[in-house]
Structure formats: structure tokens, C-alpha cells
Design an enzyme around this catalytic site. Structure first.
Site, PDB file in Angstrom:
ATOM      1  N   PHE A 239      -2.511  -7.711  -5.513  1.00 30.36           N
ATOM      2  CA  PHE A 239      -1.714  -7.953  -6.723  1.00 30.36           C
ATOM      3  C   PHE A 239      -2.478  -8.652  -7.836  1.00 30.36           C
ATOM      4  O   PHE A 239      -1.881  -9.233  -8.738  1.00 30.36           O
ATOM      5  CB  PHE A 239      -0.441  -8.746  -6.393  1.00 30.36           C
ATOM      6  CG  PHE A 239       0.334  -8.187  -5.232  1.00 30.36           C
ATOM      7  CD1 PHE A 239       1.091  -7.033  -5.384  1.00 30.36           C
ATOM      8  CD2 PHE A 239       0.284  -8.775  -3.980  1.00 30.36           C
ATOM      9  CE1 PHE A 239       1.780  -6.495  -4.313  1.00 30.36           C
ATOM     10  CE2 PHE A 239       0.976  -8.238  -2.912  1.00 30.36           C
ATOM     11  CZ  PHE A 239       1.734  -7.097  -3.081  1.00 30.36           C
ATOM     12  N   GLY A 466      -3.408  -1.737   0.025  1.00 28.14           N
ATOM     13  CA  GLY A 466      -2.090  -1.660   0.645  1.00 28.14           C
ATOM     14  C   GLY A 466      -1.179  -0.711  -0.097  1.00 28.14           C
ATOM     15  O   GLY A 466      -0.033  -0.479   0.285  1.00 28.14           O
ATOM     16  N   THR A 467      -1.700  -0.154  -1.182  1.00 25.32           N
ATOM     17  CA  THR A 467      -0.886   0.650  -2.089  1.00 25.32           C
ATOM     18  C   THR A 467      -0.740   2.098  -1.642  1.00 25.32           C
ATOM     19  O   THR A 467       0.163   2.793  -2.089  1.00 25.32           O
ATOM     20  CB  THR A 467      -1.559   0.646  -3.469  1.00 25.32           C
ATOM     21  OG1 THR A 467      -2.963   0.843  -3.253  1.00 25.32           O
ATOM     22  CG2 THR A 467      -1.356  -0.670  -4.180  1.00 25.32           C
ATOM     23  N   LYS A 601       6.746   9.496  -1.324  1.00 21.29           N
ATOM     24  CA  LYS A 601       7.175   8.384  -0.467  1.00 21.29           C
ATOM     25  C   LYS A 601       6.497   7.080  -0.885  1.00 21.29           C
ATOM     26  O   LYS A 601       7.152   6.060  -1.102  1.00 21.29           O
ATOM     27  CB  LYS A 601       6.828   8.717   0.988  1.00 21.29           C
ATOM     28  CG  LYS A 601       7.408   7.774   1.995  1.00 21.29           C
ATOM     29  CD  LYS A 601       7.164   8.309   3.404  1.00 21.29           C
ATOM     30  CE  LYS A 601       7.917   7.483   4.434  1.00 21.29           C
ATOM     31  NZ  LYS A 601       7.763   8.053   5.780  1.00 21.29           N
ATOM     32  N   GLN A 606       6.175   1.914  -3.776  1.00 22.90           N
ATOM     33  CA  GLN A 606       5.510   1.032  -4.737  1.00 22.90           C
ATOM     34  C   GLN A 606       6.522   0.480  -5.732  1.00 22.90           C
ATOM     35  O   GLN A 606       6.502  -0.701  -6.069  1.00 22.90           O
ATOM     36  CB  GLN A 606       4.419   1.783  -5.501  1.00 22.90           C
ATOM     37  CG  GLN A 606       3.077   1.827  -4.802  1.00 22.90           C
ATOM     38  CD  GLN A 606       2.508   0.445  -4.586  1.00 22.90           C
ATOM     39  OE1 GLN A 606       2.386  -0.335  -5.514  1.00 22.90           O
ATOM     40  NE2 GLN A 606       2.194   0.131  -3.364  1.00 22.90           N
ATOM     41  N   GLY A 670      -0.254   6.503 -12.488  1.00 18.44           N
ATOM     42  CA  GLY A 670      -0.321   5.262 -11.695  1.00 18.44           C
ATOM     43  C   GLY A 670       1.011   4.550 -11.642  1.00 18.44           C
ATOM     44  O   GLY A 670       1.808   4.632 -12.582  1.00 18.44           O
ATOM     45  N   VAL A 671       1.254   3.851 -10.545  1.00 14.08           N
ATOM     46  CA  VAL A 671       2.616   3.384 -10.300  1.00 14.08           C
ATOM     47  C   VAL A 671       2.665   1.973  -9.701  1.00 14.08           C
ATOM     48  O   VAL A 671       3.706   1.458  -9.372  1.00 14.08           O
ATOM     49  CB  VAL A 671       3.349   4.438  -9.417  1.00 14.08           C
ATOM     50  CG1 VAL A 671       2.752   4.490  -8.022  1.00 14.08           C
ATOM     51  CG2 VAL A 671       4.838   4.239  -9.386  1.00 14.08           C
ATOM     52  N   GLU A 673       2.219  -1.209 -10.807  1.00 12.94           N
ATOM     53  CA  GLU A 673       2.748  -2.417 -11.429  1.00 12.94           C
ATOM     54  C   GLU A 673       4.061  -2.229 -12.179  1.00 12.94           C
ATOM     55  O   GLU A 673       4.825  -3.168 -12.346  1.00 12.94           O
ATOM     56  CB  GLU A 673       1.684  -3.022 -12.366  1.00 12.94           C
ATOM     57  CG  GLU A 673       0.594  -3.701 -11.581  1.00 12.94           C
ATOM     58  CD  GLU A 673      -0.681  -3.910 -12.366  1.00 12.94           C
ATOM     59  OE1 GLU A 673      -0.886  -5.010 -12.849  1.00 12.94           O
ATOM     60  OE2 GLU A 673      -1.489  -2.969 -12.489  1.00 12.94           O
TER      61      GLU A 673
END
Ligand code: MOS
Length: 708
Positions: A239, A466-467, A601, A606, A670-671, A673
Site C-alpha cells: 500500500f 498481493g494485488t 475476480k 481489489q 489499473g484498479v 487504489e
């Protein structure tokens, strides 16, 4: 072959993770490893008058004790984000000064973890203390310096701001605050530093930026980058707090060199409070001026945050403001103060998250003031251009997010008065907010190999914090080569693999997928075959081991033509028990426009993760400091509250799913944040609808729900 991209794909690394076979930094086994434990400051401001390491040095098993008096050699790095970057500009053990409570003042090394901790506890320190400054309200503020070359201030339109505000049909000035928030990744910070030769260093640590770390450790120890190897196959959550070396890592690697043993150092949860980054508290002011029909005339956004005495980091709250709503007059201003706290840093949607809290709360307040539906107010003020960059958005389906979300949630049934919904004796409220995050893309390189047995191997130094990047790369490869995903093996997070930039700014998918697509295409071209089956035949007949190709892709000139940004809308329901001061989030609908969705998924997960983290930001997370001693009053996962399963309702996530092909050949923006942005405002807005109570200060703890 049925395409994988866009479907719901199970995590390819899921099995390794749930069975514990995925190695995290401190899990690596090294022969002859010894253990480090940090010695940290008990005061928040002042200096060390005397430090006595005799008892520590004589304790059983102690190998070394480092303090400022015998600090291991470290070369100051260029620290410019390009060649190298460390999180805290002051080098560890640089001198006897104490700038914040918990600052590293020593390192004990012993043959076991317990003995290292014992030795650290035996270090005796005499301090000369000065009163610390730990509260934002106490800080002296100066204009924030520019960040990544961009000024933190922006003005559009009028020179006479006060006149615009005074002459508008409606105008409001409202203040919003957020608390200090701690990074709380599942995997604590840890490092294993192994000097394999006097001039060769191998580092195992969670790193969002493997190649940046390689160059940084190189500079810190006077080595060329090839002499440094960074190994980060898995990261247990990051993060933003695991992008660069923190002081503990620099110190561990320096100490390992002096004692010539591999050193393992795990930072305790308590030590992480001060030493591995947090999101600064903010004070924000939103000014809105509008016509009676809700057309915005002006948006002003001022923000204050704090940094530590030993580095500069501004929480860039106003970055979203010129992108969200059209207004002829814009005024953005940021200020920065200095406090005796650890160095703050990037934390999921840095700036965007607290910025959207303020802006989306103020938009809700304006809607109530004008008796307009908050969805309609937003639809009325859409901007199809980024007003600061003066560029049209490549795509902006924000209106679709708002309309789809409203329909899914049943927003049309919302009673237009506060305190008008009740369930089982409790007040119920509905709230909504917009969501946004800019789309970034970096240069990325990927190597793809096809073996004679038809299996495919992909290598990149880009990593998965982990994303779900392993799965994204595997699925993209499977589709590009038309092979089953089970035949694809992906290896990531090793500096010996091709450079793919940073897993930050929600850009790893956008950076990596074009490189994977290109490398797969190049591989077939190298084999001079149209299909993998043909290429395998050639390999088998020729006896050659493999075909391989390495491709590098990067953003081109498209950024001069378009602004790239993602959008979303959150709708939520809260249930409020006014007697108990309890707020529960009971329902959530989110609609996101993030370009093409690669793994339906993982992408939905996320967004859910972002929403859950946003619930923590809204309702629980805060780190306050003792105003006298300056120590944090929370220090672990028992005292620092984050949402758990029982706090989280069902979260419906839908994607618009239109590929943004101006952005990259995958069309994926991109997803990572975006999900968190707008969440806290949606909750506060729902709270207002439930109770008529406007809370402008986060987190919304029970004390803010009871009384007057
Ligand atoms: Mo993120 S705050 O860019 O890791």
C-alpha cells in the site's frame, strides 16, 4: 481457446499462499544467519546525552551493538526517485539527535532473535529532552514544495476569489479533517541482508520496486547495481510503505557488512508505528460557489498536512480537484508543517483518498443546501477535460458509474429528508460519493520462454504485492499465446529478471500487460511460427531447448493528447444507533470505470479491499500522540483498529469495462487504489441522511455520534 482476460480467474499464487509455501522476506533460510533487534528512542525530541551498551554487549549471544557512536559506514545516496530513493533522508544513527518517539537509535545483533531483543533492552540511554510538537494544530505551516516536479498550487479563472464567493447565489466554506493513519500490512517489515562477498549484497525484503532498491542499495554501499540482488517473490501487503528502503533496512545491511554475517531483522508492530510510514493527518478547507440550479462557479481546496523533521512528504490532497468537476474558477493550495513524528509516506491513494473525503463531503452539503439530488449535482458539473492539464480525458464514464450505481442501489427510492428511514428502531441513511484515481503506466520489460514440452515461463522484476499481478501476467500470456493458463509459470520480483518499474500508483497491470503481449508476439516471430503448437514441433524436431523473447514497452506521446484517469461511484447504507453511538455499514454498491478488466475476480476484490480500507479510514483508524511525551498512543493491531469481517457488509462491485485503448494496448487502467477514494465521504453522507448530523472529522468514532 476461450480467452481468459475479462473472466473471473482464480489466483495462480493462491495455493502457495494459503498453504504457507510462499516465502515472505523473513521466511528465507540462510546458513549462519544472525538476528537484529532495533533500539528505539523513548523521547520524541531532544538528544542522547549518553548511551551505554556495555550490558548489552556482554549479554549471552550478543555479536554486536551499533549506535551513533560506532555507526556502520553508509554512503549518502542521491535519493532523487530516479537513481535511488530512501524513505527517510536522514541516515540511521547519523548523530545523537532525536526527532520523534520510536526513532532508531541502535541495533543489537545476536545469535538468536530472543537474545537480540534482550540485548537491545539492555542498552541504557540518558536523554536530554525537549518538548515535542505532535499535533497538526501546533505546527507552523509553509507552502508545500512541489512534488514530482509539479507545483502544489493551481489557480484558474478569477483574480478576485472573494468577489466570486460573495456574488454567487450559494457559497460555502467548510473544514474537514482526517487523522494520522498507520500502514498495517499483514506482513510486517522485515529484511534479510546477506553479503555473499565483500562487494556483493543479496537482500530479501518486501519491495514494491525491486530495481529501484537494487540501485539504492548499490549507492548506499558504493556498489554497482549488478553487485546487488533483490529477491521479493511475495509481499504480504504494501500500500505504499514498501517501495523504498526504510532506515531499519539500511542499518541492517550496513551492520551485516561490518560483522560479515547474514542479518535477519523483523520490525515489531510497535516499532512499525514510527519507523515504516503513515498517512499524515490533514486539515482541509473546501470552498464551493454555485448558481441556484447547482452549476458550480468555483471550487477552492486548501490542505494542510505534516511531515517529520528529517524528510519532506506532503499528503497531496488537492490533486483530484481539477479533474472531478467543471468550474470556471479553481484555487488549489497546500501547506506543510513539521512535527516530531516519524516520516509520513504514500498510503493507498495518497492525497486522493483524503482529498475526495473533503470534496465529496462538500458536494453533498451543497446538494442539501440546494435541495438537489447529490447524483444530479454531480451529473450537472461533469468535466470532460482535466482542467489543470488542459487535456481531454481519453475516457470518462463517470456519468455511467453514477447512473448504474444509482439504479443498482435503488437510489430513486431515497426519502429526501434526513431521519426518515428506520429499521428495527434504528436510523437508516443512504449516501453516495464519486471515486477517482489517475491512470499511470511505466516502462516494463518481460521475458517469455516457450519450452519444448509446451510450457511457458515468464520472468519480470515487476512484482505482486498481493494485488494479483502473477495472475494478470499468466492470463495475459495465456491469451497472447493461445495456451491454457495452467501451462504458464510466472516468476516475479527478482532483480535478475527484466525491469518492470514500480508496483505503485496502481500501475503494475497497465505497465506489464503491454510488455507481456509484445514479448509473446516477439516469441512467435522468433520461432517463425503462427502458433505455439507449431513452435513446439520445431523445438522437438530441432532438439533446441526453448524459444524466448524479451520485450520492453512504455508510454508514448499519448499523454500529450489525453489525460488518463479512472472513475467510480459509491452508494452505501448505514444503520445508526444514536443511543450507543454505533454506526454500521449495512450495504454497498460500487461501479468502477477502470478501462478493461483483466481478471474480473481480482479486480472486484481489489475494489472491495479499497472500500474496506476506506471504512477503516472513515470509522476507525487513527494514531494520536501523547501531547506531553510525544509517543503514539496506539502501537499494534489491538490498539489500532481496522475493519474485520464482522464490520463489512456485502459489497457489490460492477465495472463499466470499456477498454481504454488510447492508454495502452491492453486498454487496462489499473484498479489498486481507486476503490478507497470517496468511501469515507459516502459513509459520512449516509450518516447525515440517517441522522441529520454532519461529521466533518475522521474517523467517525462513537463519541462523534452521541451528544450534541
Ligand atoms: Mo501506492 S500508495 O502507489 O503503493
Amino acid at each position: 481457446m476461450t480467452p481468459m482476460i475479462g473472466t473471473a480467474i482464480n489466483r495462480t499464487d493462491g495455493w502457495a499462499k494459503v498453504t504457507g509455501s510462499a516465502p515472505y522476506a523473513a521466511d528465507h533460510a540462510l546458513t549462519g544467519v544472525v538476528y537484529g533487534y532495533l533500539v528505539t528512542a523513548a523521547i520524541a525530541h531532544g538528544r542522547i546525552k549518553a548511551i551505554n551498551t556495555e550490558a548489552a554487549t556482554q549479554a549471552p549471544g550478543t555479536l554486536a551493538v551499533f549506535t551513533a557512536e560506532n555507526a556502520p559506514p553508509i554512503v549518502p545516496p542521491s535519493n532523487n526517485f530516479i537513481q535511488s530513493k530512501i524513505y527517510e533522508a536522514r541516515l540511521p544513527l547519523a548523530d545523537d539527535r532525536i526527532h520523534y518517539a520510536g526513532q532508531i537509535i541502535g541495533l543489537a545483533i545476536a545469535d538468536t532473535f530472543e537474545r537480540a531483543r534482550d540485548a537491545a533492552n539492555r542498552v541504557q540511554v540518558e536523554y536530554e529532552a525537549q518538548p515535542p510538537l505532535v499535533e497538526l494544530a501546533q505546527a507552523t505551516f509553509t507552502p508545500a514544495p512541489s512534488m514530482f516536479g509539479q507545483s502544489m498550487d493551481f489557480r484558474q479563472g478569477t483574480e478576485d476569489w472573494d468577489r466570486v464567493m460573495a456574488q454567487a447565489a450559494v457559497a460555502s466554506t467548510t473544514h474537514y479533517t482526517t487523522a494520522n493513519e498507520l500502514h498495517a500490512p499483514m506482513e510486517p517489515h522485515a529484511i534479510m541482508a546477506h553479503w555473499t562477498a565483500t562487494d556483493a549484497l543479496t537482500i530479501y525484503e518486501p519491495s514494491q520496486w525491486v530495481m529501484g532498491s537494487q540501485r539504492t542499495y548499490g549507492e548506499l554501499f558504493g556498489l554497482s547495481p549488478e553487485k546487488v540482488r533483490i529477491i521479493t517473490p511475495y509481499i504480504g501487503g504494501a500500500f505504499g510503505c514498501k517501495a523504498f528502503p526504510w532506515p531499519h533496512s539500511v542499518l541492517a545491511a550496513a551492520a551485516a557488512r561490518v560483522i560479515n554475517r547474514p542479518v535477519k531483522l523483523v520490525v515489531s508492530r510497535r516499532q512499525m508505528t514510527a519507523n515504516t510510514g503513515h498517512r499524515s493527518a490533514t486539515e482541509q478547507t473546501i470552498q464551493l460557489a454555485a448558481e441556484r440550479d447547482g452549476t458550480l462557479l468555483a471550487i477552492g481546496h486548501g490542505a494542510k498536512s505534516a511531515t517529520s523533521p528529517v524528510d519532506v512528504f506532503t499528503e497531496p490532497c488537492t490533486g483530484i480537484t481539477a479533474a472531478m468537476y467543471r468550474a470556471p474558477n479553481l484555487l488549489l493550495h497546500q501547506e506543510l508543517g513539521v512535527l516530531n513524528v516519524g516520516t509520513p509516506t504514500f498510503m493507498r491513494a495518497p492525497g486522493e483518498n483524503p482529498g475526495m473525503w473533503a470534496l465529496e463531503s462538500a458536494m453533498d452539503e451543497l446538494a442539501w443546501q440546494l435541495t438537489l439530488d447529490p447524483v444530479d449535482l454531480r451529473l450537472k458539473n461533469l468535466t470532460q477535460a482535466h482542467q489543470r492539464w488542459g487535456l481531454p480525458f481519453s475516457q470518462k464514464h463517470f456519468a455511467e458509474c453514477l447512473r448504474t450505481g444509482a439504479a443498482q442501489f435503488g437510489w430513486g427510492d431515497r426519502p429526501p429528508q434526513p431521519r426518515s428511514l428506520r429499521r428495527e428502531g434504528q436510523l437508516v441513511g443512504w449516501g453516495m460519493a464519486g471515486s477517482t484515481f489517475p491512470a499511470m503506466r511505466g516502462a516494463a520489460s518481460v521475458k517469455v520462454q516457450l519450452l519444448a514440452d509446451g510450457s511457458v515461463q515468464v520472468f519480470t522484476a515487476g512484482n505482486d504485492m498481493g494485488t494479483g499481478a502473477y495472475t494478470v501476467v499468466a492470463a495475459t500470456t495465456a491469451d497472447a499465446l493461445q495456451v491454457p493458463i495452467e501451462t504458464v509459470r510466472v516468476a516475479m520480483g527478482d532483480s535478475r529478471f527484466p525491469d518492470a518499474g514500480i508496483a505503485g500508483g496502481s500501475q503494475m497491470t497497465a505497465s506489464l500487460t503491454p510488455a507481456v503481449m509484445q514479448a509473446c508476439q516477439d516469441l512467435l516471430a522468433t520461432a517463425n511460427c503462427a502458433t505455439v503448437a507449431q513452435a513446439c514441433d520445431v523445438l522437438q524436431q530441432s532438439g533446441q531447448d526453448a524459444f524466448e523473447a524479451t520485450a520492453t514497452t512504455a508510454a508514448g506521446a499519448e499523454g500529450k493528447q489525453w489525460a488518463f484517469q479512472s472513475w467510480g461511484a459509491h452508494f452505501c447504507e448505514v444503520v445508526v444507533d444514536e443511543a450507543m453511538g454505533r454506526l454500521r455499514v449495512s450495504r454497498w454498491v460500487a461501479v468502477m470505470d477502470v478501462g478493461r478488466v483483466i481478471n474480473a475476480k481480482a479486480a472486484a476484490s481489489q475494489v472491495r479491499g479499497g472500500i474496506i480500507m476506506g471504512m477503516g479510514h472513515a470509522l476507525m483508524e487513527e494514531c494520536n500522540f501523547d501531547p506531553v511525551g510525544g509517543s503514539p498512543v496506539v502501537y499494534d493491531l489491538a490498539t489500532y483498529h481496522v475493519p474485520t469481517q464482522a464490520d463489512v457488509p456485502r459489497i457489490e462491485v460492477t465495472f463499466v469495462g470499456k477498454p481504454d485503448l488510447n492508454f495502452n494496448p491492453a486498454g487496462a487502467r489499473g484498479v489498486g487504489e481507486i476503490g478507497i477514494t470517496g468511501v469515507s465521504a459516502a459513509i459520512a453522507n449516509a450518516l447525515y441522511h440517517a441522522t441529520g448530523r454532519r461529521v466533518r472529522s475522521l474517523p467517525i468514532t462513537p463519541d462523534k455520534l452521541i451528544g450534541v
